[in-house]
Design an enzyme around this catalytic site. Structure first.
Site, mmCIF file in Angstrom:
data_model
loop_
_atom_site.group_PDB
_atom_site.id
_atom_site.type_symbol
_atom_site.label_atom_id
_atom_site.label_comp_id
_atom_site.label_asym_id
_atom_site.label_seq_id
_atom_site.Cartn_x
_atom_site.Cartn_y
_atom_site.Cartn_z
ATOM 1 C CD GLU A 296 -2.551 -1.515 -11.806
ATOM 2 O OE1 GLU A 296 -1.744 -2.405 -12.105
ATOM 3 O OE2 GLU A 296 -3.280 -1.567 -10.790
ATOM 4 C CE LYS A 297 -12.135 2.659 -14.486
ATOM 5 N NZ LYS A 297 -12.591 4.064 -14.611
ATOM 6 C CD GLU B 174 -1.227 -10.885 -3.726
ATOM 7 O OE1 GLU B 174 -1.789 -9.784 -3.563
ATOM 8 O OE2 GLU B 174 -0.599 -11.456 -2.815
ATOM 9 N NE ARG C 127 6.400 -11.699 0.200
ATOM 10 C CZ ARG C 127 5.126 -11.617 0.548
ATOM 11 N NH1 ARG C 127 4.512 -12.678 1.060
ATOM 12 N NH2 ARG C 127 4.435 -10.515 0.379
ATOM 13 C CG HIS D 148 -3.703 -0.528 0.149
ATOM 14 N ND1 HIS D 148 -4.617 -0.690 -0.868
ATOM 15 C CD2 HIS D 148 -3.570 0.822 0.309
ATOM 16 C CE1 HIS D 148 -5.004 0.499 -1.315
ATOM 17 N NE2 HIS D 148 -4.384 1.432 -0.627
ATOM 18 N N GLY E 178 0.786 -1.226 0.000
ATOM 19 C CA GLY E 178 0.000 0.000 0.000
ATOM 20 C C GLY E 178 0.818 1.275 0.000
ATOM 21 C CE LYS F 18 -2.970 -10.162 0.389
ATOM 22 N NZ LYS F 18 -2.087 -11.194 -0.179
ATOM 23 C CG HIS G 82 -6.511 -8.961 -2.953
ATOM 24 N ND1 HIS G 82 -5.626 -7.914 -2.834
ATOM 25 C CD2 HIS G 82 -5.741 -10.054 -3.183
ATOM 26 C CE1 HIS G 82 -4.385 -8.359 -2.980
ATOM 27 N NE2 HIS G 82 -4.439 -9.666 -3.193
ATOM 28 N NE ARG H 106 -2.471 -11.648 7.048
ATOM 29 C CZ ARG H 106 -1.630 -11.138 6.152
ATOM 30 N NH1 ARG H 106 -0.792 -10.183 6.518
ATOM 31 N NH2 ARG H 106 -1.635 -11.568 4.900
#
Length: 449
Positions: free
Chosen positions: A200-201, A275, A291, A235, A165, A237, A208, A337
Site C-alpha cells: 500500500e502507499k 477504519e 466485532r 500501531h 501492526g 491505539k 486514523h 487506555r
C-alpha cells in the site's frame, strides 16, 4: 431473546457484556482460566466455569472447552467480546453447528474482512475509497518492485491476514523493499500462519479515523459517527476521541453515508468498525473490524446508544434501535487506555493493586474489572481500565479529562497514567493537531530529554 449467554472473554469487556445482559434480564455464564478465578466478572455472573490453565490456547482459545461449558450450563448464545475468538469465522460456524448463537456477524463476513486483500477488494466494489496499492498478494521478486514503483515510495508492506501492526513494514526506498518484504512475510507466517503480504502507499502524516456501524442483517444499517484513533504506539491505539477534531459535518456525513450504504448492501449484522487513514481531505480504507471495539464507549457517550446491548438485541432478531436521521452526535468524548506498563519504557507491570480509586463526577466513566487487592496476571494484555469522559465541547472534555486523570489512583504497579497526565497538557493535543506518528515522535523526544 436469549435465555443465557456465555461470555467467552475476560477482563473489562467481559464485565461490560455482563452488565448489558443484566439490563436485558439475561442470565450469564462466566468462563475463566485458573489465573482469573478471582476476576470481577466471575464473581458477578450467575454461573462460572473454569475452562483451563492460564495460557490462552488452553483456555480462552480452547473451543472444545467453551462448547462443554455451554452444554454444562445450558447457554444458548456466546458473546466473544474482542480479541481471542471474536473474529474467528470457524468458531462462529462451530457454534452454529451446535445450535448455539454467535453474537456477532455472519461467518462469511468475518472471513471476508479478516483477509485484508479481499476486504480491500470488497470495499472498492462497495464504493468505499481505498489506499492505492497492489490488487493482491505480492512476492519478493521483480513483480513487487514494479508495483511499488507504480504506487510510489515510500510503500507499506502489510500481512494479508494481519492486524495490530504485526507483519507490517515500511520501505522508504527501492533498496529497503526486499528486506521489508521478507521481514513482513516472516512475521506474518509466525503470527497468523499465513505469509501472504501486499503493498500500500505509505501516507506521511495521516489521521486514523474509524466509522462505527450497526446492521440488522436484513439490509438495514446505520453509522454512528466517527472516532479519531490517531494517537498510537507501535500501531496500538492509546487515546481515542469522537468526533474527530479535523472533520466537519459535511465530511462526516459523506464518509458515514458511504459506509452505511455499503453495510446495507453487504447485509451486515451487528456492530462493526470501518477504519480509514485520512490525509489532505481524503479517506482511504484500511480494514474492517467485525466485532465490538475497545473504544466503543466513545461512541456510546456521544450518541447515547448502548452498543453492546444493541449487539445482543440484534443478534436475537431485533431491529435497529433508531433510523439514520435520528442519530445525533452530542458533545465530545475521549477515552484513555490505562495499562499496567511503565509509562516510559512500556515494560509490562503485572502485580497486585494495593490502592485503587477511580475518578467520578458528571461525564466520567470507568470501564475496568480491577479492584483494590486484585492481582493483574502476566499472561494477558496489560489493560487496567479505560477512562472515558464526556463534555459539551472538546475544551470542556479535555478539562474534565485532566481533572479525572489527577483523581485516579492505581498503586502497587506501574501504569501509563503519568503519560496521559502529560499528554492532556500538550499544546498539540489541546489543539487536536496530531497524526498517527505523533505519539511515537513525542516519546522519542521525551526519552532524549
Amino acid at each position: 431473546m436469549f435465555d443465557k449467554i456465555l461470555i467467552a472473554n475476560r477482563g473489562e469487556i467481559a464485565l461490560r457484556i455482563l452488565r448489558a445482559c443484566k439490563e436485558l434480564g439475561i442470565s450469564t455464564v462466566a468462563v475463566h482460566s485458573t489465573a482469573d478465578a478471582d476476576a470481577m466478572h466471575v464473581r458477578l455472573a450467575d454461573e462460572s466455569v473454569c475452562i483451563g490453565p492460564p495460557p490462552s490456547k488452553d483456555s480462552y482459545l480452547n473451543i472444545p472447552a467453551l462448547l462443554a461449558a455451554c452444554e454444562i450450563t445450558g447457554a444458548d448464545a456466546v458473546h466473544p467480546g474482542y480479541g481471542f475468538l471474536s473474529e474467528n469465522a470457524r468458531f462462529a460456524e462451530i457454534l452454529s453447528d451446535h445450535n448455539l448463537h454467535f453474537i456477532g456477524p455472519k461467518a462469511e463476513h468475518i472471513r471476508l474482512m479478516g483477509d485484508k486483500i479481499e476486504a480491500k477488494k470488497t470495499a472498492k466494489r462497495l464504493g468505499i475509497p481505498v489506499v492505492p496499492g497492489s490488487d493482491g498478494a505480492v512476492t519478493p521478486d521483480q513483480d513487487a518492485m514494479v508495483i511499488a514503483k507504480k504506487i510510489g515510495f515510500p510503500v507499506l508492506v502489510k500481512a494479508a491476514a494481519g492486524g495490530g501492526g504485526r507483519g507490517m513494514k515500511v520501505a522508504h526506498t527501492e533498496a529497503d523493499l526486499q528486506l521489508a518484504l521478507t521481514t513482513a512475510a516472516n512475521e506474518a507466517k509466525s503470527a497468523f500462519g499465513d505469509a501472504s503480504v501486499y503493498l500500500e502507499k505509505y501516507l506521511q502524516k495521516p489521521r486514523h479515523i474509524e466509522i462505527q456501524v450497526l446492521g440488522d442483517g436484513r439490509g438495514g444499517a446505520i453509522h454512528l459517527g466517527e472516532r479519531d484513533c490517531s494517537l498510537q504506539r507501535r500501531h496500538q491505539k492509546v487515546w481515542e476521541e469522537g468526533p474527530s477534531p479535523v472533520l466537519d459535518a459535511a465530511a462526516r456525513a459523506k464518509i458515514g453515508n458511504t459506509v452505511g450504504k455499503a453495510m446495507q448492501e453487504l447485509k451486515y449484522i451487528g456492530v462493526g468498525t470501518v477504519e480509514f487513514l485520512y490525509e489532505d481531505g481524503e479517506f482511504y480504507f484500511i480494514e474492517m473490524n467485525t466485532r465490538i471495539q475497545v473504544e466503543h464507549p466513545v461512541t456510546e457517550m456521544i450518541t447515547g446508544i448502548d452498543l453492546v446491548l444493541e449487539q445482543i438485541r440484534i443478534a436475537a432478531g431485533g431491529d435497529l434501535p433508531t433510523t439514520q436521521d435520528a442519530v445525533v452526535i452530542n458533545g465530545h468524548s475521549i477515552e484513555c487506555r490505562v495499562n499496567a506498563e511503565n509509562p516510559v519504557s512500556f515494560r509490562p507491570s503485572p502485580g497486585k493493586i494495593l490502592q485503587y480509586h477511580p475518578p467520578g463526577g458528571l461525564g466520567v466513566r470507568i470501564d475496568s474489572a480491577v479492584y483494590q487487592g486484585y492481582v493483574i496476571p502476566p499472561y494477558y494484555d496489560s489493560l487496567v481500565g479505560k477512562l472515558i469522559v464526556h463534555g459539551k465541547t472538546r475544551v470542556e472534555c479535555l478539562m474534565r479529562l485532566r481533572r479525572a486523570l489527577d483523581e485516579m489512583v492505581v498503586d502497587g504497579i506501574e501504569t501509563t497514567l503519568p503519560l496521559f497526565r502529560a499528554l492532556v497538557r500538550e499544546p498539540a493535543i489541546i489543539d487536536g493537531d496530531y497524526h498517527i506518528h505523533w505519539l511515537e515522535q513525542y516519546l522519542v523526544g521525551q526519552k532524549a530529554d
